[in-house]
Design a protein around this motif. Structure first.
Motif, PDB file in Angstrom:
ATOM      1  N   SER A 117      44.697  56.249  38.864  1.00 34.02           N
ATOM      2  CA  SER A 117      45.946  56.993  39.001  1.00 34.02           C
ATOM      3  C   SER A 117      46.085  57.632  40.377  1.00 34.02           C
ATOM      4  O   SER A 117      47.169  58.053  40.765  1.00 34.02           O
ATOM      5  N   ASN A 254      51.085  46.808  38.700  1.00 29.86           N
ATOM      6  CA  ASN A 254      51.291  47.466  37.416  1.00 29.86           C
ATOM      7  C   ASN A 254      50.655  46.671  36.276  1.00 29.86           C
ATOM      8  O   ASN A 254      50.126  47.249  35.311  1.00 29.86           O
ATOM      9  N   GLU A 255      50.710  45.333  36.376  1.00 29.76           N
ATOM     10  CA  GLU A 255      50.065  44.494  35.363  1.00 29.76           C
ATOM     11  C   GLU A 255      48.557  44.698  35.395  1.00 29.76           C
ATOM     12  O   GLU A 255      47.903  44.754  34.350  1.00 29.76           O
ATOM     13  N   LYS A 257      47.113  47.374  36.437  1.00 30.73           N
ATOM     14  CA  LYS A 257      46.901  48.729  35.925  1.00 30.73           C
ATOM     15  C   LYS A 257      46.918  48.733  34.391  1.00 30.73           C
ATOM     16  O   LYS A 257      46.083  49.385  33.747  1.00 30.73           O
ATOM     17  N   LYS A 258      47.825  47.981  33.786  1.00 29.57           N
ATOM     18  CA  LYS A 258      47.885  47.908  32.327  1.00 29.57           C
ATOM     19  C   LYS A 258      46.611  47.313  31.762  1.00 29.57           C
ATOM     20  O   LYS A 258      46.084  47.789  30.745  1.00 29.57           O
ATOM     21  N   SER A 259      46.077  46.268  32.418  1.00 31.92           N
ATOM     22  CA  SER A 259      44.842  45.654  31.927  1.00 31.92           C
ATOM     23  C   SER A 259      43.656  46.609  32.065  1.00 31.92           C
ATOM     24  O   SER A 259      42.749  46.609  31.232  1.00 31.92           O
ATOM     25  N   TYR A 261      43.955  49.881  31.844  1.00 26.46           N
ATOM     26  CA  TYR A 261      44.127  50.852  30.772  1.00 26.46           C
ATOM     27  C   TYR A 261      43.717  50.268  29.416  1.00 26.46           C
ATOM     28  O   TYR A 261      43.253  50.989  28.531  1.00 26.46           O
ATOM     29  N   GLU A 262      43.894  48.959  29.255  1.00 25.20           N
ATOM     30  CA  GLU A 262      43.406  48.314  28.034  1.00 25.20           C
ATOM     31  C   GLU A 262      41.890  48.410  27.940  1.00 25.20           C
ATOM     32  O   GLU A 262      41.336  48.608  26.860  1.00 25.20           O
ATOM     33  N   GLU A 265      40.834  51.788  26.937  1.00 24.79           N
ATOM     34  CA  GLU A 265      40.888  51.975  25.497  1.00 24.79           C
ATOM     35  C   GLU A 265      39.553  51.615  24.855  1.00 24.79           C
ATOM     36  O   GLU A 265      39.158  52.209  23.847  1.00 24.79           O
ATOM     37  N   ARG A 314      40.195  40.958  26.818  1.00 28.63           N
ATOM     38  CA  ARG A 314      40.664  42.011  27.723  1.00 28.63           C
ATOM     39  C   ARG A 314      39.880  41.988  29.030  1.00 28.63           C
ATOM     40  O   ARG A 314      40.435  42.248  30.096  1.00 28.63           O
ATOM     41  N   LYS A 321      44.359  39.347  36.180  1.00 29.60           N
ATOM     42  CA  LYS A 321      45.371  40.214  36.790  1.00 29.60           C
ATOM     43  C   LYS A 321      44.944  40.666  38.173  1.00 29.60           C
ATOM     44  O   LYS A 321      45.783  40.787  39.083  1.00 29.60           O
TER      45      LYS A 321
END
Length: 614
Positions: A117, A254-255, A257-259, A261-262, A265, A314, A321
């Protein structure tokens, strides 16, 4: 000697009898599991769920199965110790297989997902190439100035040509007037006309020269204007292309970044699993359900195989990505670098810095894109393949470890000591060391005892007997001149020790028991029979002290000559023997006998036995 024969035979028989008893005990304890006592203890509630009622003995043959429920092996190293009487100690480490469970939360590779971030991103807006920017406003101004200069020069050229056009008719008129004059007598007039024509020619020559200069200048301005308009058009097109490429890179980022964040998780899932297993307020019985609910909420499945597939997908998605982002970033840098080089060869608008400013803008974007790419490469290096692999493996191992089997420990008691009347157990739980999760865990210490119902045991011993029997001598005693009576006096040999044997009947482990036996004097006469209570002292070589009732056949006067009866002295002189007959009489005895064959075969103390807990 005939009376001693039973004692000798029993002495020879005793070792075989004792050995058979030992063999029967071992076989009976291990093979009768259906009758063994089950003791269930809940480590979470600190309560016995099942155990024999207070004071009730358990059969020594069957042993005990101790079941520990709701054990938290992540917080505690559990051990069960059992101590038999007479200092024989059997210790069992019940933890065993669960030792690896105590390492969770300590060996997980740490990934600083929060750094993502803080990374700088290229904006999809192009501030130095939009129409509201001061740079482009300057370019518009320069372009407009170029257009105004071109228009002014063109207007001046037209005016010069108009000036020539205005004076040419006057020249033609003068030339016509000169031609109309007579050849003689008009010399002076012709000279004046020639002077006027010469002045007009000078003006035309001067105007023509200015026209040529203006024409050259206009051509130069036109070239510069065309170049400026082309540069402006290309800059607008480049702005659009740059905006598209920057937006693409921002989308790819952003893609990525989403991966990430996955994957975060997964780390969060692991930490939540840790919070389940290391919670001191959570019943281990409910942990599998909490684990399944968490997995279902996070990944939509509770199946371990499916969970592994999702986690590995993931991980692969993150690598893909990241590769796509690098391709997009390199394409953006290549484009920006190419445009900056192109502007270096463009014609310069006079007194304009438009191209230079645009060139600097592209260079700025190139530098920004390269810096961003470097930061993201450094960040991604932290999330390398091996780190991800280890994180996923640890997560799956922890998920798999939260099962009922790991929360239950069983312990089969060992063979009980021969002399034990009870067995003492201690359930201990030591908090796992070097773990921040177990710092506040309180040690577990639960002692309890089980009395043993040992059954009847028969032992044999031989030794010395001291008899307290009413053995007396009888005689006719003169009580008057004419009468006598039957009297008695104690036999001085009545306390002579005898040799005999005893059978002892007692509960296993008890020091007291009943005994039956017999003895005889050294002369082999007058067998004596005994029933009494014995106390056993010692272990493998025991001294047994017995006391009780003794019985034997004694010589007593016949009924007609019973004790105290008076007779005529003439018929029964004092020298006459009293007529005797055998009769059973009872008395007391004390014996000191020895059992050289009984006792526990396990010698020594503090014996440690491993591996019985499951």
């Amino acid at each position: 000697m005939k009376a001693l024969l039973p004692c000798l035979l029993l002495t020879l028989f005793a070792p075989a009898q004792s050995s058979a008893q030992q063999s029967d005990k071992k076989d009976g304890q291990s093979n009768d599991g259906a009758k063994q006592v089950f003791i269930t203890y809940d480590c979470f509630t600190s309560q016995f769920l099942n155990r024999p009622p207070f004071g009730r003995s358990i059969d020594w043959k069957h042993g005990a199965m101790i079941v520990l429920k709701n054990v938290n092996p992540f917080l505690y190293k559990i051990s069960i110790k059992e101590q038999h009487k007479n200092t024989i100690l059997i210790s069992n480490e019940a933890q065993g297989k669960n030792d690896p469970l105590t390492t969770f939360g300590q060996n997980q590779p740490q990934i600083d997902f929060g750094r993502l971030s803080n990374l700088n991103y290229l904006s999809a807006d192009i501030p130095k190439l939009t129409r509201t920017d001061a740079t482009v406003q300057k370019a518009d101004e320069n372009l407009q100035n170029a257009r105004n200069t071109y228009i002014a020069d063109t207007t001046e050229l037209r005016n010069k040509r108009l000036e020539i056009a205005k004076i040419l008719p006057g020249k033609l008129l003068l030339q016509n007037n000169k031609s109309a004059l007579p050849d003689t007598g008009a010399t002076q007039q012709k000279t004046l006309i020639d002077k006027e024509i010469l002045l007009i020619d000078d003006k035309i020559t001067a105007s023509t020269k200015e026209i040529d200069q203006l024409t050259t200048k206009i051509k130069e301005n036109k070239t510069a204007l065309d170049a400026a308009e082309k540069s402006y058009k290309e800059a607008a097109e480049s702005s659009s292309d740059l905006k598209f490429k920057v937006e693409s890179v921002a989308l790819l980022l952003n893609e990525y970044k989403k991966s990430v964040y996955e994957l975060q998780e997964i780390e969060l899932f692991y930490q939540q699993l840790l919070s389940i297993v290391y919670s001191q307020s959570t019943n281990p019985e409910s942990m599998p359900l909490l684990k399944n609910n968490l997995a279902l909420k996070s990944f939509g499945t509770t199946d371990k195989t499916e969970l592994i597939r999702i986690l590995n997908d993931r991980k692969r998605n993150l690598e893909n990505k990241f590769g796509q982002y690098l391709d997009g970033s390199q394409d953006l840098i290549y484009f920006v670098n190419g445009r900056a080089a192109t502007y270096e060869t463009e014609p310069k608008i006079p007194k304009s810095e438009d191209i230079k400013l645009r060139q600097e803008a592209f260079r700025l974007y190139k530098q920004t894109a390269e810096n961003q790419e470097t930061k993201i490469k450094e960040y991604h290096k932290q999330i390398d393949y091996q780190t991800l692999k280890t994180c996923i493996e640890n997560t799956v191992k922890l998920y798999d470890a939260i099962n009922e089997q790991n929360f239950t420990i069983t312990h089969q008691s060992h063979q009980f000591d021969d002399e034990a009347t009870e067995v003492n157990f201690v359930i201990t739980g030591e908090p796992v060391q070097n773990s921040v999760y177990s710092m506040s865990a309180k040690p577990i210490n639960v002692p309890f005892s089980l009395p043993l119902k040992r059954g009847l045991k028969v032992d044999f011993s031989t030794g010395l007997f001291v008899n307290f029997l009413p053995q007396s001598e009888y005689f006719f005693e003169q009580i008057s001149q004419n009468t006598v009576k039957v009297g008695k006096r104690r036999d001085p040999n009545r306390y002579v020790p005898t040799i005999g044997y005893l059978f002892h009947f007692y509960s296993r482990g008890s020091k007291l028991g009943g005994s039956l036996g017999a003895s005889t004097g050294l002369d082999g006469k007058s067998l004596k029979y005994y029933i009494g209570i014995s106390t056993m002292q010692g272990r493998s070589q025991r001294v047994i002290i017995t006391a009780g009732l003794a019985g034997t056949q004694l010589q007593v006067p016949v009924q007609s000559q019973s004790l105290g009866k008076e007779f005529n002295a003439a018929d029964y002189p004092v020298t006459r023997a009293v007529s005797l007959t055998p009769a059973w009489r009872a008395g007391a005895f004390v014996s000191f006998t020895f059992n050289l064959t009984s006792g526990n075969k396990n010698q020594g103390t503090n014996i440690s036995v491993q591996g019985n807990a499951r």
